[in-house]
Design an enzyme around this catalytic site. Structure first.
Site, PDB file in Angstrom:
ATOM      1  N   SER A  10       0.876  -1.252  -0.105  1.00  0.00           N
ATOM      2  CA  SER A  10      -0.051   0.037  -0.144  1.00  0.00           C
ATOM      3  C   SER A  10       0.702   1.374   0.248  1.00  0.00           C
ATOM      4  CB  SER A  10      -1.079  -0.061   1.254  1.00  0.00           C
ATOM      5  OG  SER A  10      -0.061  -0.100   2.333  1.00  0.00           O
ATOM      6  N   TYR A  41      -4.185   0.271   3.511  1.00  0.00           N
ATOM      7  CA  TYR A  41      -5.019  -0.919   3.172  1.00  0.00           C
ATOM      8  C   TYR A  41      -5.770  -1.784   4.430  1.00  0.00           C
ATOM      9  CZ  TYR A  41      -2.838  -1.888  -1.853  1.00  0.00           C
ATOM     10  OH  TYR A  41      -2.700  -1.959  -2.913  1.00  0.00           O
ATOM     11  N   GLY A  42      -5.152  -1.549   5.447  1.00  0.00           N
ATOM     12  CA  GLY A  42      -5.619  -1.961   6.737  1.00  0.00           C
ATOM     13  C   GLY A  42      -6.922  -2.072   7.142  1.00  0.00           C
ATOM     14  N   CYS A  72       3.142  -7.233   1.378  1.00  0.00           N
ATOM     15  CA  CYS A  72       1.849  -6.682   2.326  1.00  0.00           C
ATOM     16  C   CYS A  72       1.222  -7.782   3.005  1.00  0.00           C
ATOM     17  CB  CYS A  72       1.223  -5.926   1.410  1.00  0.00           C
ATOM     18  SG  CYS A  72      -0.391  -5.356   2.232  1.00  0.00           S
ATOM     19  N   ASN A  73       1.452  -7.825   4.110  1.00  0.00           N
ATOM     20  CA  ASN A  73       0.344  -9.062   4.887  1.00  0.00           C
ATOM     21  C   ASN A  73      -1.193  -8.854   4.759  1.00  0.00           C
ATOM     22  OD1 ASN A  73       2.230 -10.390   6.929  1.00  0.00           O
ATOM     23  ND2 ASN A  73       2.914  -8.398   6.499  1.00  0.00           N
ATOM     24  N   THR A  74      -1.783  -7.482   4.521  1.00  0.00           N
ATOM     25  CA  THR A  74      -2.942  -7.154   4.314  1.00  0.00           C
ATOM     26  C   THR A  74      -3.494  -7.844   2.807  1.00  0.00           C
ATOM     27  OG1 THR A  74      -2.803  -5.494   5.745  1.00  0.00           O
ATOM     28  CG2 THR A  74      -4.719  -5.582   4.585  1.00  0.00           C
ATOM     29  N   THR A 182       4.438  -5.166   7.027  1.00  0.00           N
ATOM     30  CA  THR A 182       5.547  -4.700   6.394  1.00  0.00           C
ATOM     31  C   THR A 182       5.967  -3.104   6.653  1.00  0.00           C
ATOM     32  OG1 THR A 182       4.623  -4.253   4.146  1.00  0.00           O
ATOM     33  CG2 THR A 182       5.625  -6.295   4.528  1.00  0.00           C
ATOM     34  N   HIS A 183       5.026  -2.377   7.130  1.00  0.00           N
ATOM     35  CA  HIS A 183       5.379  -1.117   7.577  1.00  0.00           C
ATOM     36  C   HIS A 183       6.133  -1.106   8.842  1.00  0.00           C
ATOM     37  CE1 HIS A 183       2.771   0.254   4.548  1.00  0.00           C
ATOM     38  NE2 HIS A 183       3.173   1.587   4.721  1.00  0.00           N
TER      39      HIS A 183
HETATM   40  N1  DGL Z   1       2.430  -2.795   4.922  1.00  0.00           N
HETATM   41  C1  DGL Z   1       1.103  -3.565   4.836  1.00  0.00           C
HETATM   42  C2  DGL Z   1       0.864  -4.851   5.468  1.00  0.00           C
HETATM   43  O1  DGL Z   1       1.726  -5.542   5.462  1.00  0.00           O
HETATM   44  C3  DGL Z   1      -0.060  -2.629   4.440  1.00  0.00           C
HETATM   45  C4  DGL Z   1      -0.663  -1.847   5.699  1.00  0.00           C
HETATM   46  C5  DGL Z   1      -1.635  -1.107   5.372  1.00  0.00           C
HETATM   47  O2  DGL Z   1      -1.646  -0.273   4.272  1.00  0.00           O
HETATM   48  O3  DGL Z   1      -2.522  -0.735   6.207  1.00  0.00           O
HETATM   49  O4  DGL Z   1      -0.336  -5.255   5.997  1.00  0.00           O
END
Ligand code: DGL
Length: 265
Positions: A10, A41-42, A72-74, A182-183
């Site tokens: 994201s 994205y969360g 990105c996990n989401t 990943t953030h």
């Molecule tokens: N970095 C993302 C993850 O790993 C997205 C976080 C987001 O945009 O809320 O979930």
């Protein structure tokens, strides 16, 4: 010509995965897309996440990419299955919270997981917990607000939120804290200051990078890195400079993905 490896997230979070991939594959060409027009994205719906992930995968196909890391996990939790079904010629590597290594190595039998609501609510995460956390207590917390602050480069302002989210994990005796977004590795120093020295902070990015390296053992290129955003190019460039991610061989650009809007599968 060997095709580049694509990665997306994201925003800037997936760059924590990109830097690990770059460390293992110095000669491969990398194309990164930060979908900042749609970040974070969360809290987004499954439908939105799947639509965005599909548009991005289509865009990567147009760039000649055949290996895409969903950094990105989401997005992985929401769309990995669909992406594999829609693009059979593309190899996708996804992220999942590193519950397995954390559960295997925990000595207290308590593991904390910090991730977005989207990740914690996805069936992918439920599967991971069911398969790998037998006999281990998992304390989960959605890291509401953290992604926005990382995107804004305001890392110090995450401390009160981190304290609030980590407190119940530590109170329950967690000795492993899984970074399920990943953030969050950008916050690793802040987190380390809030937890006892013997608590291990688990970031899955190095393991994902090793997986990518296994799948692209002969990948060669010129070592170029192209970092693209769907948001503001100026803002993105400032963020990258602040994070120290603008090195030689790195180009920055913007796209709205509009060219592909009509040819989604
Ligand atoms: N970095 C993302 C993850 O790993 C997205 C976080 C987001 O945009 O809320 O979930």
């Amino acid at each position: 010509m060997v095709s580049p490896i694509g990665l997306f997230d994201s925003g800037v979070g997936g760059l924590t995965v990109l830097r690990e991939v770059r460390g293992l594959l110095p000669e491969v060409d990398l194309v990164y897309l930060a979908d900042q027009a749609w970040a974070p994205y969360g809290e987004r719906t499954l439908t939105t996440l799947r639509t965005r992930a599909t548009a991005i995968a289509q865009w990567f196909v147009h760039q000649g990419v055949s290996l895409v890391v969903v950094a990105c996990n989401t997005a992985s939790g929401a769309a990995l299955h669909e992406l594999r079904a829609l693009f059979p010629a593309v190899t996708f590597v996804g992220m999942e919270p590193a519950v397995k290594p954390a559960a295997e190595t925990s000595t207290t039998g308590v593991v904390g997981v910090l991730a977005t609501s989207g990740t914690l609510n996805a069936s992918l995460y439920a599967d991971v917990v069911e398969r790998h956390a037998d006999g281990v207590v998992i304390i989960e917390r959605p890291g509401v607000g953290l992604v926005d602050l990382v995107e804004a480069g305001d890392l110090d302002s995450t401390v009160p939120l981190l304290r609030k989210y980590l407190e119940p994990m530590l109170a329950a005796g967690a000795d492993r804290i899984v970074l399920g977004c990943t953030h969050y590795p950008f916050l690793i120093n802040h987190i380390a200051e809030l937890v006892p020295a013997d608590v291990v902070i688990v970031d899955p990015a190095p393991a994902v990078a090793r997986q990518v390296a296994t799948m692209a053992p002969d990948a060669m290129g010129s070592g170029a890195t192209l970092l693209m955003t769907t948001g503001s190019l100026d803002t993105f460039t400032e963020q990258l400079a602040r994070l120290g991610l603008l090195g030689p061989g790195t180009q920055v650009g913007a796209t709205d993905l509009a060219q592909n809007a009509s040819d989604l599968p």
